[in-house]
Design a protein around this motif. Sequence first.
Motif, PDB file in Angstrom:
ATOM      1  N   ARG A  68      -1.637  -4.725   5.991  1.00  0.00           N
ATOM      2  CA  ARG A  68      -1.910  -4.787   7.440  1.00  0.00           C
ATOM      3  C   ARG A  68      -3.403  -4.778   7.708  1.00  0.00           C
ATOM      4  O   ARG A  68      -3.843  -5.099   8.802  1.00  0.00           O
ATOM      5  CB  ARG A  68      -1.238  -3.604   8.131  1.00  0.00           C
ATOM      6  CG  ARG A  68       0.271  -3.670   7.978  1.00  0.00           C
ATOM      7  CD  ARG A  68       0.951  -2.786   8.953  1.00  0.00           C
ATOM      8  NE  ARG A  68       0.783  -1.379   8.664  1.00  0.00           N
ATOM      9  CZ  ARG A  68       1.171  -0.411   9.474  1.00  0.00           C
ATOM     10  NH1 ARG A  68       1.730  -0.714  10.634  1.00  0.00           N
ATOM     11  NH2 ARG A  68       1.019   0.859   9.140  1.00  0.00           N
ATOM     12  N   ASN A 102       4.405   3.764  -1.170  1.00  0.00           N
ATOM     13  CA  ASN A 102       4.899   4.425  -2.392  1.00  0.00           C
ATOM     14  C   ASN A 102       5.530   3.448  -3.383  1.00  0.00           C
ATOM     15  O   ASN A 102       5.191   3.431  -4.557  1.00  0.00           O
ATOM     16  CB  ASN A 102       5.987   5.449  -2.040  1.00  0.00           C
ATOM     17  CG  ASN A 102       5.470   6.622  -1.238  1.00  0.00           C
ATOM     18  OD1 ASN A 102       4.450   7.198  -1.570  1.00  0.00           O
ATOM     19  ND2 ASN A 102       6.174   6.975  -0.179  1.00  0.00           N
ATOM     20  N   THR A 103       6.469   2.666  -2.879  1.00  0.00           N
ATOM     21  CA  THR A 103       7.237   1.815  -3.798  1.00  0.00           C
ATOM     22  C   THR A 103       6.552   0.469  -4.019  1.00  0.00           C
ATOM     23  O   THR A 103       6.472  -0.014  -5.158  1.00  0.00           O
ATOM     24  CB  THR A 103       8.664   1.579  -3.272  1.00  0.00           C
ATOM     25  OG1 THR A 103       8.581   0.942  -1.979  1.00  0.00           O
ATOM     26  CG2 THR A 103       9.439   2.864  -3.155  1.00  0.00           C
ATOM     27  N   PHE A 157      14.538  10.335  -1.497  1.00  0.00           N
ATOM     28  CA  PHE A 157      13.279  10.317  -2.264  1.00  0.00           C
ATOM     29  C   PHE A 157      12.877  11.747  -2.657  1.00  0.00           C
ATOM     30  O   PHE A 157      12.861  12.649  -1.804  1.00  0.00           O
ATOM     31  CB  PHE A 157      12.127   9.755  -1.422  1.00  0.00           C
ATOM     32  CG  PHE A 157      12.150   8.275  -1.147  1.00  0.00           C
ATOM     33  CD1 PHE A 157      13.221   7.477  -1.521  1.00  0.00           C
ATOM     34  CD2 PHE A 157      11.077   7.673  -0.503  1.00  0.00           C
ATOM     35  CE1 PHE A 157      13.234   6.117  -1.245  1.00  0.00           C
ATOM     36  CE2 PHE A 157      11.078   6.317  -0.229  1.00  0.00           C
ATOM     37  CZ  PHE A 157      12.151   5.533  -0.603  1.00  0.00           C
ATOM     38  N   THR A 200       0.830  -1.210   0.000  1.00  0.00           N
ATOM     39  CA  THR A 200       0.000   0.000   0.000  1.00  0.00           C
ATOM     40  C   THR A 200       0.867   1.264   0.000  1.00  0.00           C
ATOM     41  O   THR A 200       0.335   2.367  -0.016  1.00  0.00           O
ATOM     42  CB  THR A 200      -0.921   0.023   1.238  1.00  0.00           C
ATOM     43  OG1 THR A 200      -0.101  -0.139   2.405  1.00  0.00           O
ATOM     44  CG2 THR A 200      -1.950  -1.091   1.189  1.00  0.00           C
ATOM     45  N   ASN A 211      10.298  13.173  -0.457  1.00  0.00           N
ATOM     46  CA  ASN A 211      10.616  13.770   0.856  1.00  0.00           C
ATOM     47  C   ASN A 211      10.254  15.260   0.894  1.00  0.00           C
ATOM     48  O   ASN A 211      10.175  15.845   1.972  1.00  0.00           O
ATOM     49  CB  ASN A 211      12.114  13.629   1.172  1.00  0.00           C
ATOM     50  CG  ASN A 211      12.520  12.190   1.439  1.00  0.00           C
ATOM     51  OD1 ASN A 211      11.676  11.323   1.632  1.00  0.00           O
ATOM     52  ND2 ASN A 211      13.819  11.933   1.450  1.00  0.00           N
ATOM     53  N   SER A 214      11.917  -1.846   4.802  1.00  0.00           N
ATOM     54  CA  SER A 214      12.005  -1.618   6.238  1.00  0.00           C
ATOM     55  C   SER A 214      10.886  -0.653   6.598  1.00  0.00           C
ATOM     56  O   SER A 214      10.978   0.532   6.282  1.00  0.00           O
ATOM     57  CB  SER A 214      13.372  -1.009   6.564  1.00  0.00           C
ATOM     58  OG  SER A 214      13.434  -0.657   7.920  1.00  0.00           O
TER      59      SER A 214
HETATM   60  N1  LIG Z   1      12.807   8.602   2.303  1.00  0.00           N
HETATM   61  C1  LIG Z   1      13.967   8.361   1.729  1.00  0.00           C
HETATM   62  O1  LIG Z   1      14.663   9.281   1.260  1.00  0.00           O
HETATM   63  C2  LIG Z   1      14.478   6.944   1.633  1.00  0.00           C
HETATM   64  C3  LIG Z   1      15.656   6.688   0.913  1.00  0.00           C
HETATM   65  C4  LIG Z   1      16.096   5.369   0.769  1.00  0.00           C
HETATM   66  C5  LIG Z   1      15.363   4.321   1.322  1.00  0.00           C
HETATM   67  N2  LIG Z   1      14.216   4.597   2.029  1.00  0.00           N
HETATM   68  C6  LIG Z   1      13.443   3.461   2.588  1.00  0.00           C
HETATM   69  O2  LIG Z   1      12.138   3.520   2.058  1.00  0.00           O
HETATM   70  C7  LIG Z   1      11.236   3.096   3.057  1.00  0.00           C
HETATM   71  C8  LIG Z   1       9.844   3.599   2.747  1.00  0.00           C
HETATM   72  O3  LIG Z   1       9.402   3.029   1.519  1.00  0.00           O
HETATM   73  P1  LIG Z   1       8.015   3.492   0.900  1.00  0.00           P
HETATM   74  O4  LIG Z   1       8.040   4.981   0.702  1.00  0.00           O
HETATM   75  O5  LIG Z   1       7.704   2.624  -0.248  1.00  0.00           O
HETATM   76  O6  LIG Z   1       7.035   3.160   2.106  1.00  0.00           O
HETATM   77  P2  LIG Z   1       5.735   3.942   2.573  1.00  0.00           P
HETATM   78  O7  LIG Z   1       5.047   4.599   1.413  1.00  0.00           O
HETATM   79  O8  LIG Z   1       6.083   4.753   3.761  1.00  0.00           O
HETATM   80  O9  LIG Z   1       4.826   2.726   3.015  1.00  0.00           O
HETATM   81  C9  LIG Z   1       5.167   1.849   4.045  1.00  0.00           C
HETATM   82  C10 LIG Z   1       4.496   0.509   3.751  1.00  0.00           C
HETATM   83  O10 LIG Z   1       4.852  -0.418   4.783  1.00  0.00           O
HETATM   84  C11 LIG Z   1       3.656  -0.835   5.452  1.00  0.00           C
HETATM   85  N3  LIG Z   1       3.997  -0.995   6.863  1.00  0.00           N
HETATM   86  C12 LIG Z   1       4.153  -0.030   7.795  1.00  0.00           C
HETATM   87  N4  LIG Z   1       4.499  -0.578   8.967  1.00  0.00           N
HETATM   88  C13 LIG Z   1       4.534  -1.915   8.774  1.00  0.00           C
HETATM   89  C14 LIG Z   1       4.818  -3.017   9.604  1.00  0.00           C
HETATM   90  N5  LIG Z   1       5.140  -2.862  10.890  1.00  0.00           N
HETATM   91  N6  LIG Z   1       4.775  -4.263   9.086  1.00  0.00           N
HETATM   92  C15 LIG Z   1       4.466  -4.444   7.775  1.00  0.00           C
HETATM   93  N7  LIG Z   1       4.192  -3.441   6.932  1.00  0.00           N
HETATM   94  C16 LIG Z   1       4.223  -2.181   7.431  1.00  0.00           C
HETATM   95  C17 LIG Z   1       2.629   0.243   5.184  1.00  0.00           C
HETATM   96  O11 LIG Z   1       1.323  -0.279   5.325  1.00  0.00           O
HETATM   97  P3  LIG Z   1       0.058   0.648   5.705  1.00  0.00           P
HETATM   98  O12 LIG Z   1      -0.482   1.200   4.414  1.00  0.00           O
HETATM   99  O13 LIG Z   1      -0.890  -0.283   6.366  1.00  0.00           O
HETATM  100  O14 LIG Z   1       0.563   1.740   6.629  1.00  0.00           O
HETATM  101  C18 LIG Z   1       2.972   0.615   3.755  1.00  0.00           C
HETATM  102  O15 LIG Z   1       2.472  -0.340   2.859  1.00  0.00           O
HETATM  103  C19 LIG Z   1      11.835   3.687   4.332  1.00  0.00           C
HETATM  104  O16 LIG Z   1      11.378   3.017   5.475  1.00  0.00           O
HETATM  105  C20 LIG Z   1      13.316   3.491   4.104  1.00  0.00           C
HETATM  106  O17 LIG Z   1      13.717   2.237   4.612  1.00  0.00           O
HETATM  107  C21 LIG Z   1      13.763   5.874   2.193  1.00  0.00           C
END
Ligand SMILES: NC(=O)c1ccc[n+]([C@@H]2O[C@H](COP(=O)([O-])OP(=O)(O)OC[C@H]3O[C@@H](n4cnc5c(N)ncnc54)[C@H](OP(=O)(O)O)[C@@H]3O)[C@@H](O)[C@H]2O)c1
Length: 312
Positions: free
Chosen positions: A52, A31-32, A167, A29, A170, A93
């Motif tokens: 979830r 971004n990626t 990102f 659900t 951000n 993560s």
């Molecule tokens: N921001 C940056 O600049 C950057 C750069 C490099 C890497 N990253 C990595 O990118 C990650 C975020 O990726 P994204 O943007 O694709 O994620 P995101 O849009 O924040 O979404 C998080 C996903 O993980 C699920 N989730 C949250 N807590 C969970 C848990 N405890 N167990 C299982 N699933 C869970 C969420 O479900 P729900 O919809 O139910 O909440 C959602 O599907 C960061 O955590 C980091 O590790 C970030």
Amino acid sequence: MASEATRWPSKATPDRRSEEHMFVIAGATGNTGSVVADTLLAQGKKVRVLVRDAAKGEAFRKRGADVFVLPSLDDEAGLTRALTGAEAAYILSPPDVASSSFLADRRKTFDVVKRAVDASGVGHVVLLSSIAAHRDHGTGPILSVAYAERVLRETKAKLTFVRASYFLENWAPVLAATADGKLPTFLPADLTIPMVATKDIGLVAAKALLEGPPSAKVDIIELAGAEDESPRTIAAHLSTILGKPLELDVAPLDAVVPVFTSFGVSVDAASLFREMYAGLQNGTVAFEGNGARFVRGSTGAEAVLRGLLGKG
Ligand SMILES: NC(=O)c1ccc[n+]([C@@H]2O[C@H](COP(=O)([O-])OP(=O)(O)OC[C@H]3O[C@@H](n4cnc5c(N)ncnc54)[C@H](OP(=O)(O)O)[C@@H]3O)[C@@H](O)[C@H]2O)c1
């Protein structure tokens, strides 16, 4: 010339669907993960999304995905069941910036993921990692995926680490300030760094899943965006979109913790973000090079910013 299919004696038609490779997508659900799931479903692949909340999986179910409700990646038995029978999995993560023990929590999660990967026998894991995940200090929250890379190397699975840069999304939380002609940032105005669209991360991860496991144990992809950007170039893109000049409002590193905690981030996590911003400035948060594959996405910053502003 006879086609491949007609050169061999025909057998009873097997159940194609049970023979197909299944791909498990965590964070579907988000971004990626949503891009990974959409890309595979659009190609008719067998996909299991981890959600979830069952309601959030409904749209995927309608498109033919198997929806697996897993309240947390920390649920070892559930994650093992979810991964069993899968050819490959996309794992990230999950961010929990309210946690007062951010890194310890993430280490616990990846200890679980490690055991579930081996118990399930999944052969290929594509991990959303980060720029600078090769470093063991001075990178703040990135230390969580550095740990994830380390423990996944101890599993039997083949691995693809997608080390994404900063990102472009951000910028979303500060865009409201553009109404007052400002662009707040903790980055120096002319610090040019790789910034990537989450769409491109999803596309690269989906490609890695479809290509299958690397021949070596690990394939590392260091992923930048179409162009490197700085706060000044981001402000210029926004000025073009909004049709007005913007003034950069560069805050000092000492403002990171108070600002982040005012938005509900724990002091622990906010302190890690301060370290990351410092690392971006002093060069600690940078790509490794050294054998990793450098890849650029194709989505420009302006397109991402237009989408974030609802002017896409
Ligand atoms: N921001 C940056 O600049 C950057 C750069 C490099 C890497 N990253 C990595 O990118 C990650 C975020 O990726 P994204 O943007 O694709 O994620 P995101 O849009 O924040 O979404 C998080 C996903 O993980 C699920 N989730 C949250 N807590 C969970 C848990 N405890 N167990 C299982 N699933 C869970 C969420 O479900 P729900 O919809 O139910 O909440 C959602 O599907 C960061 O955590 C980091 O590790 C970030």
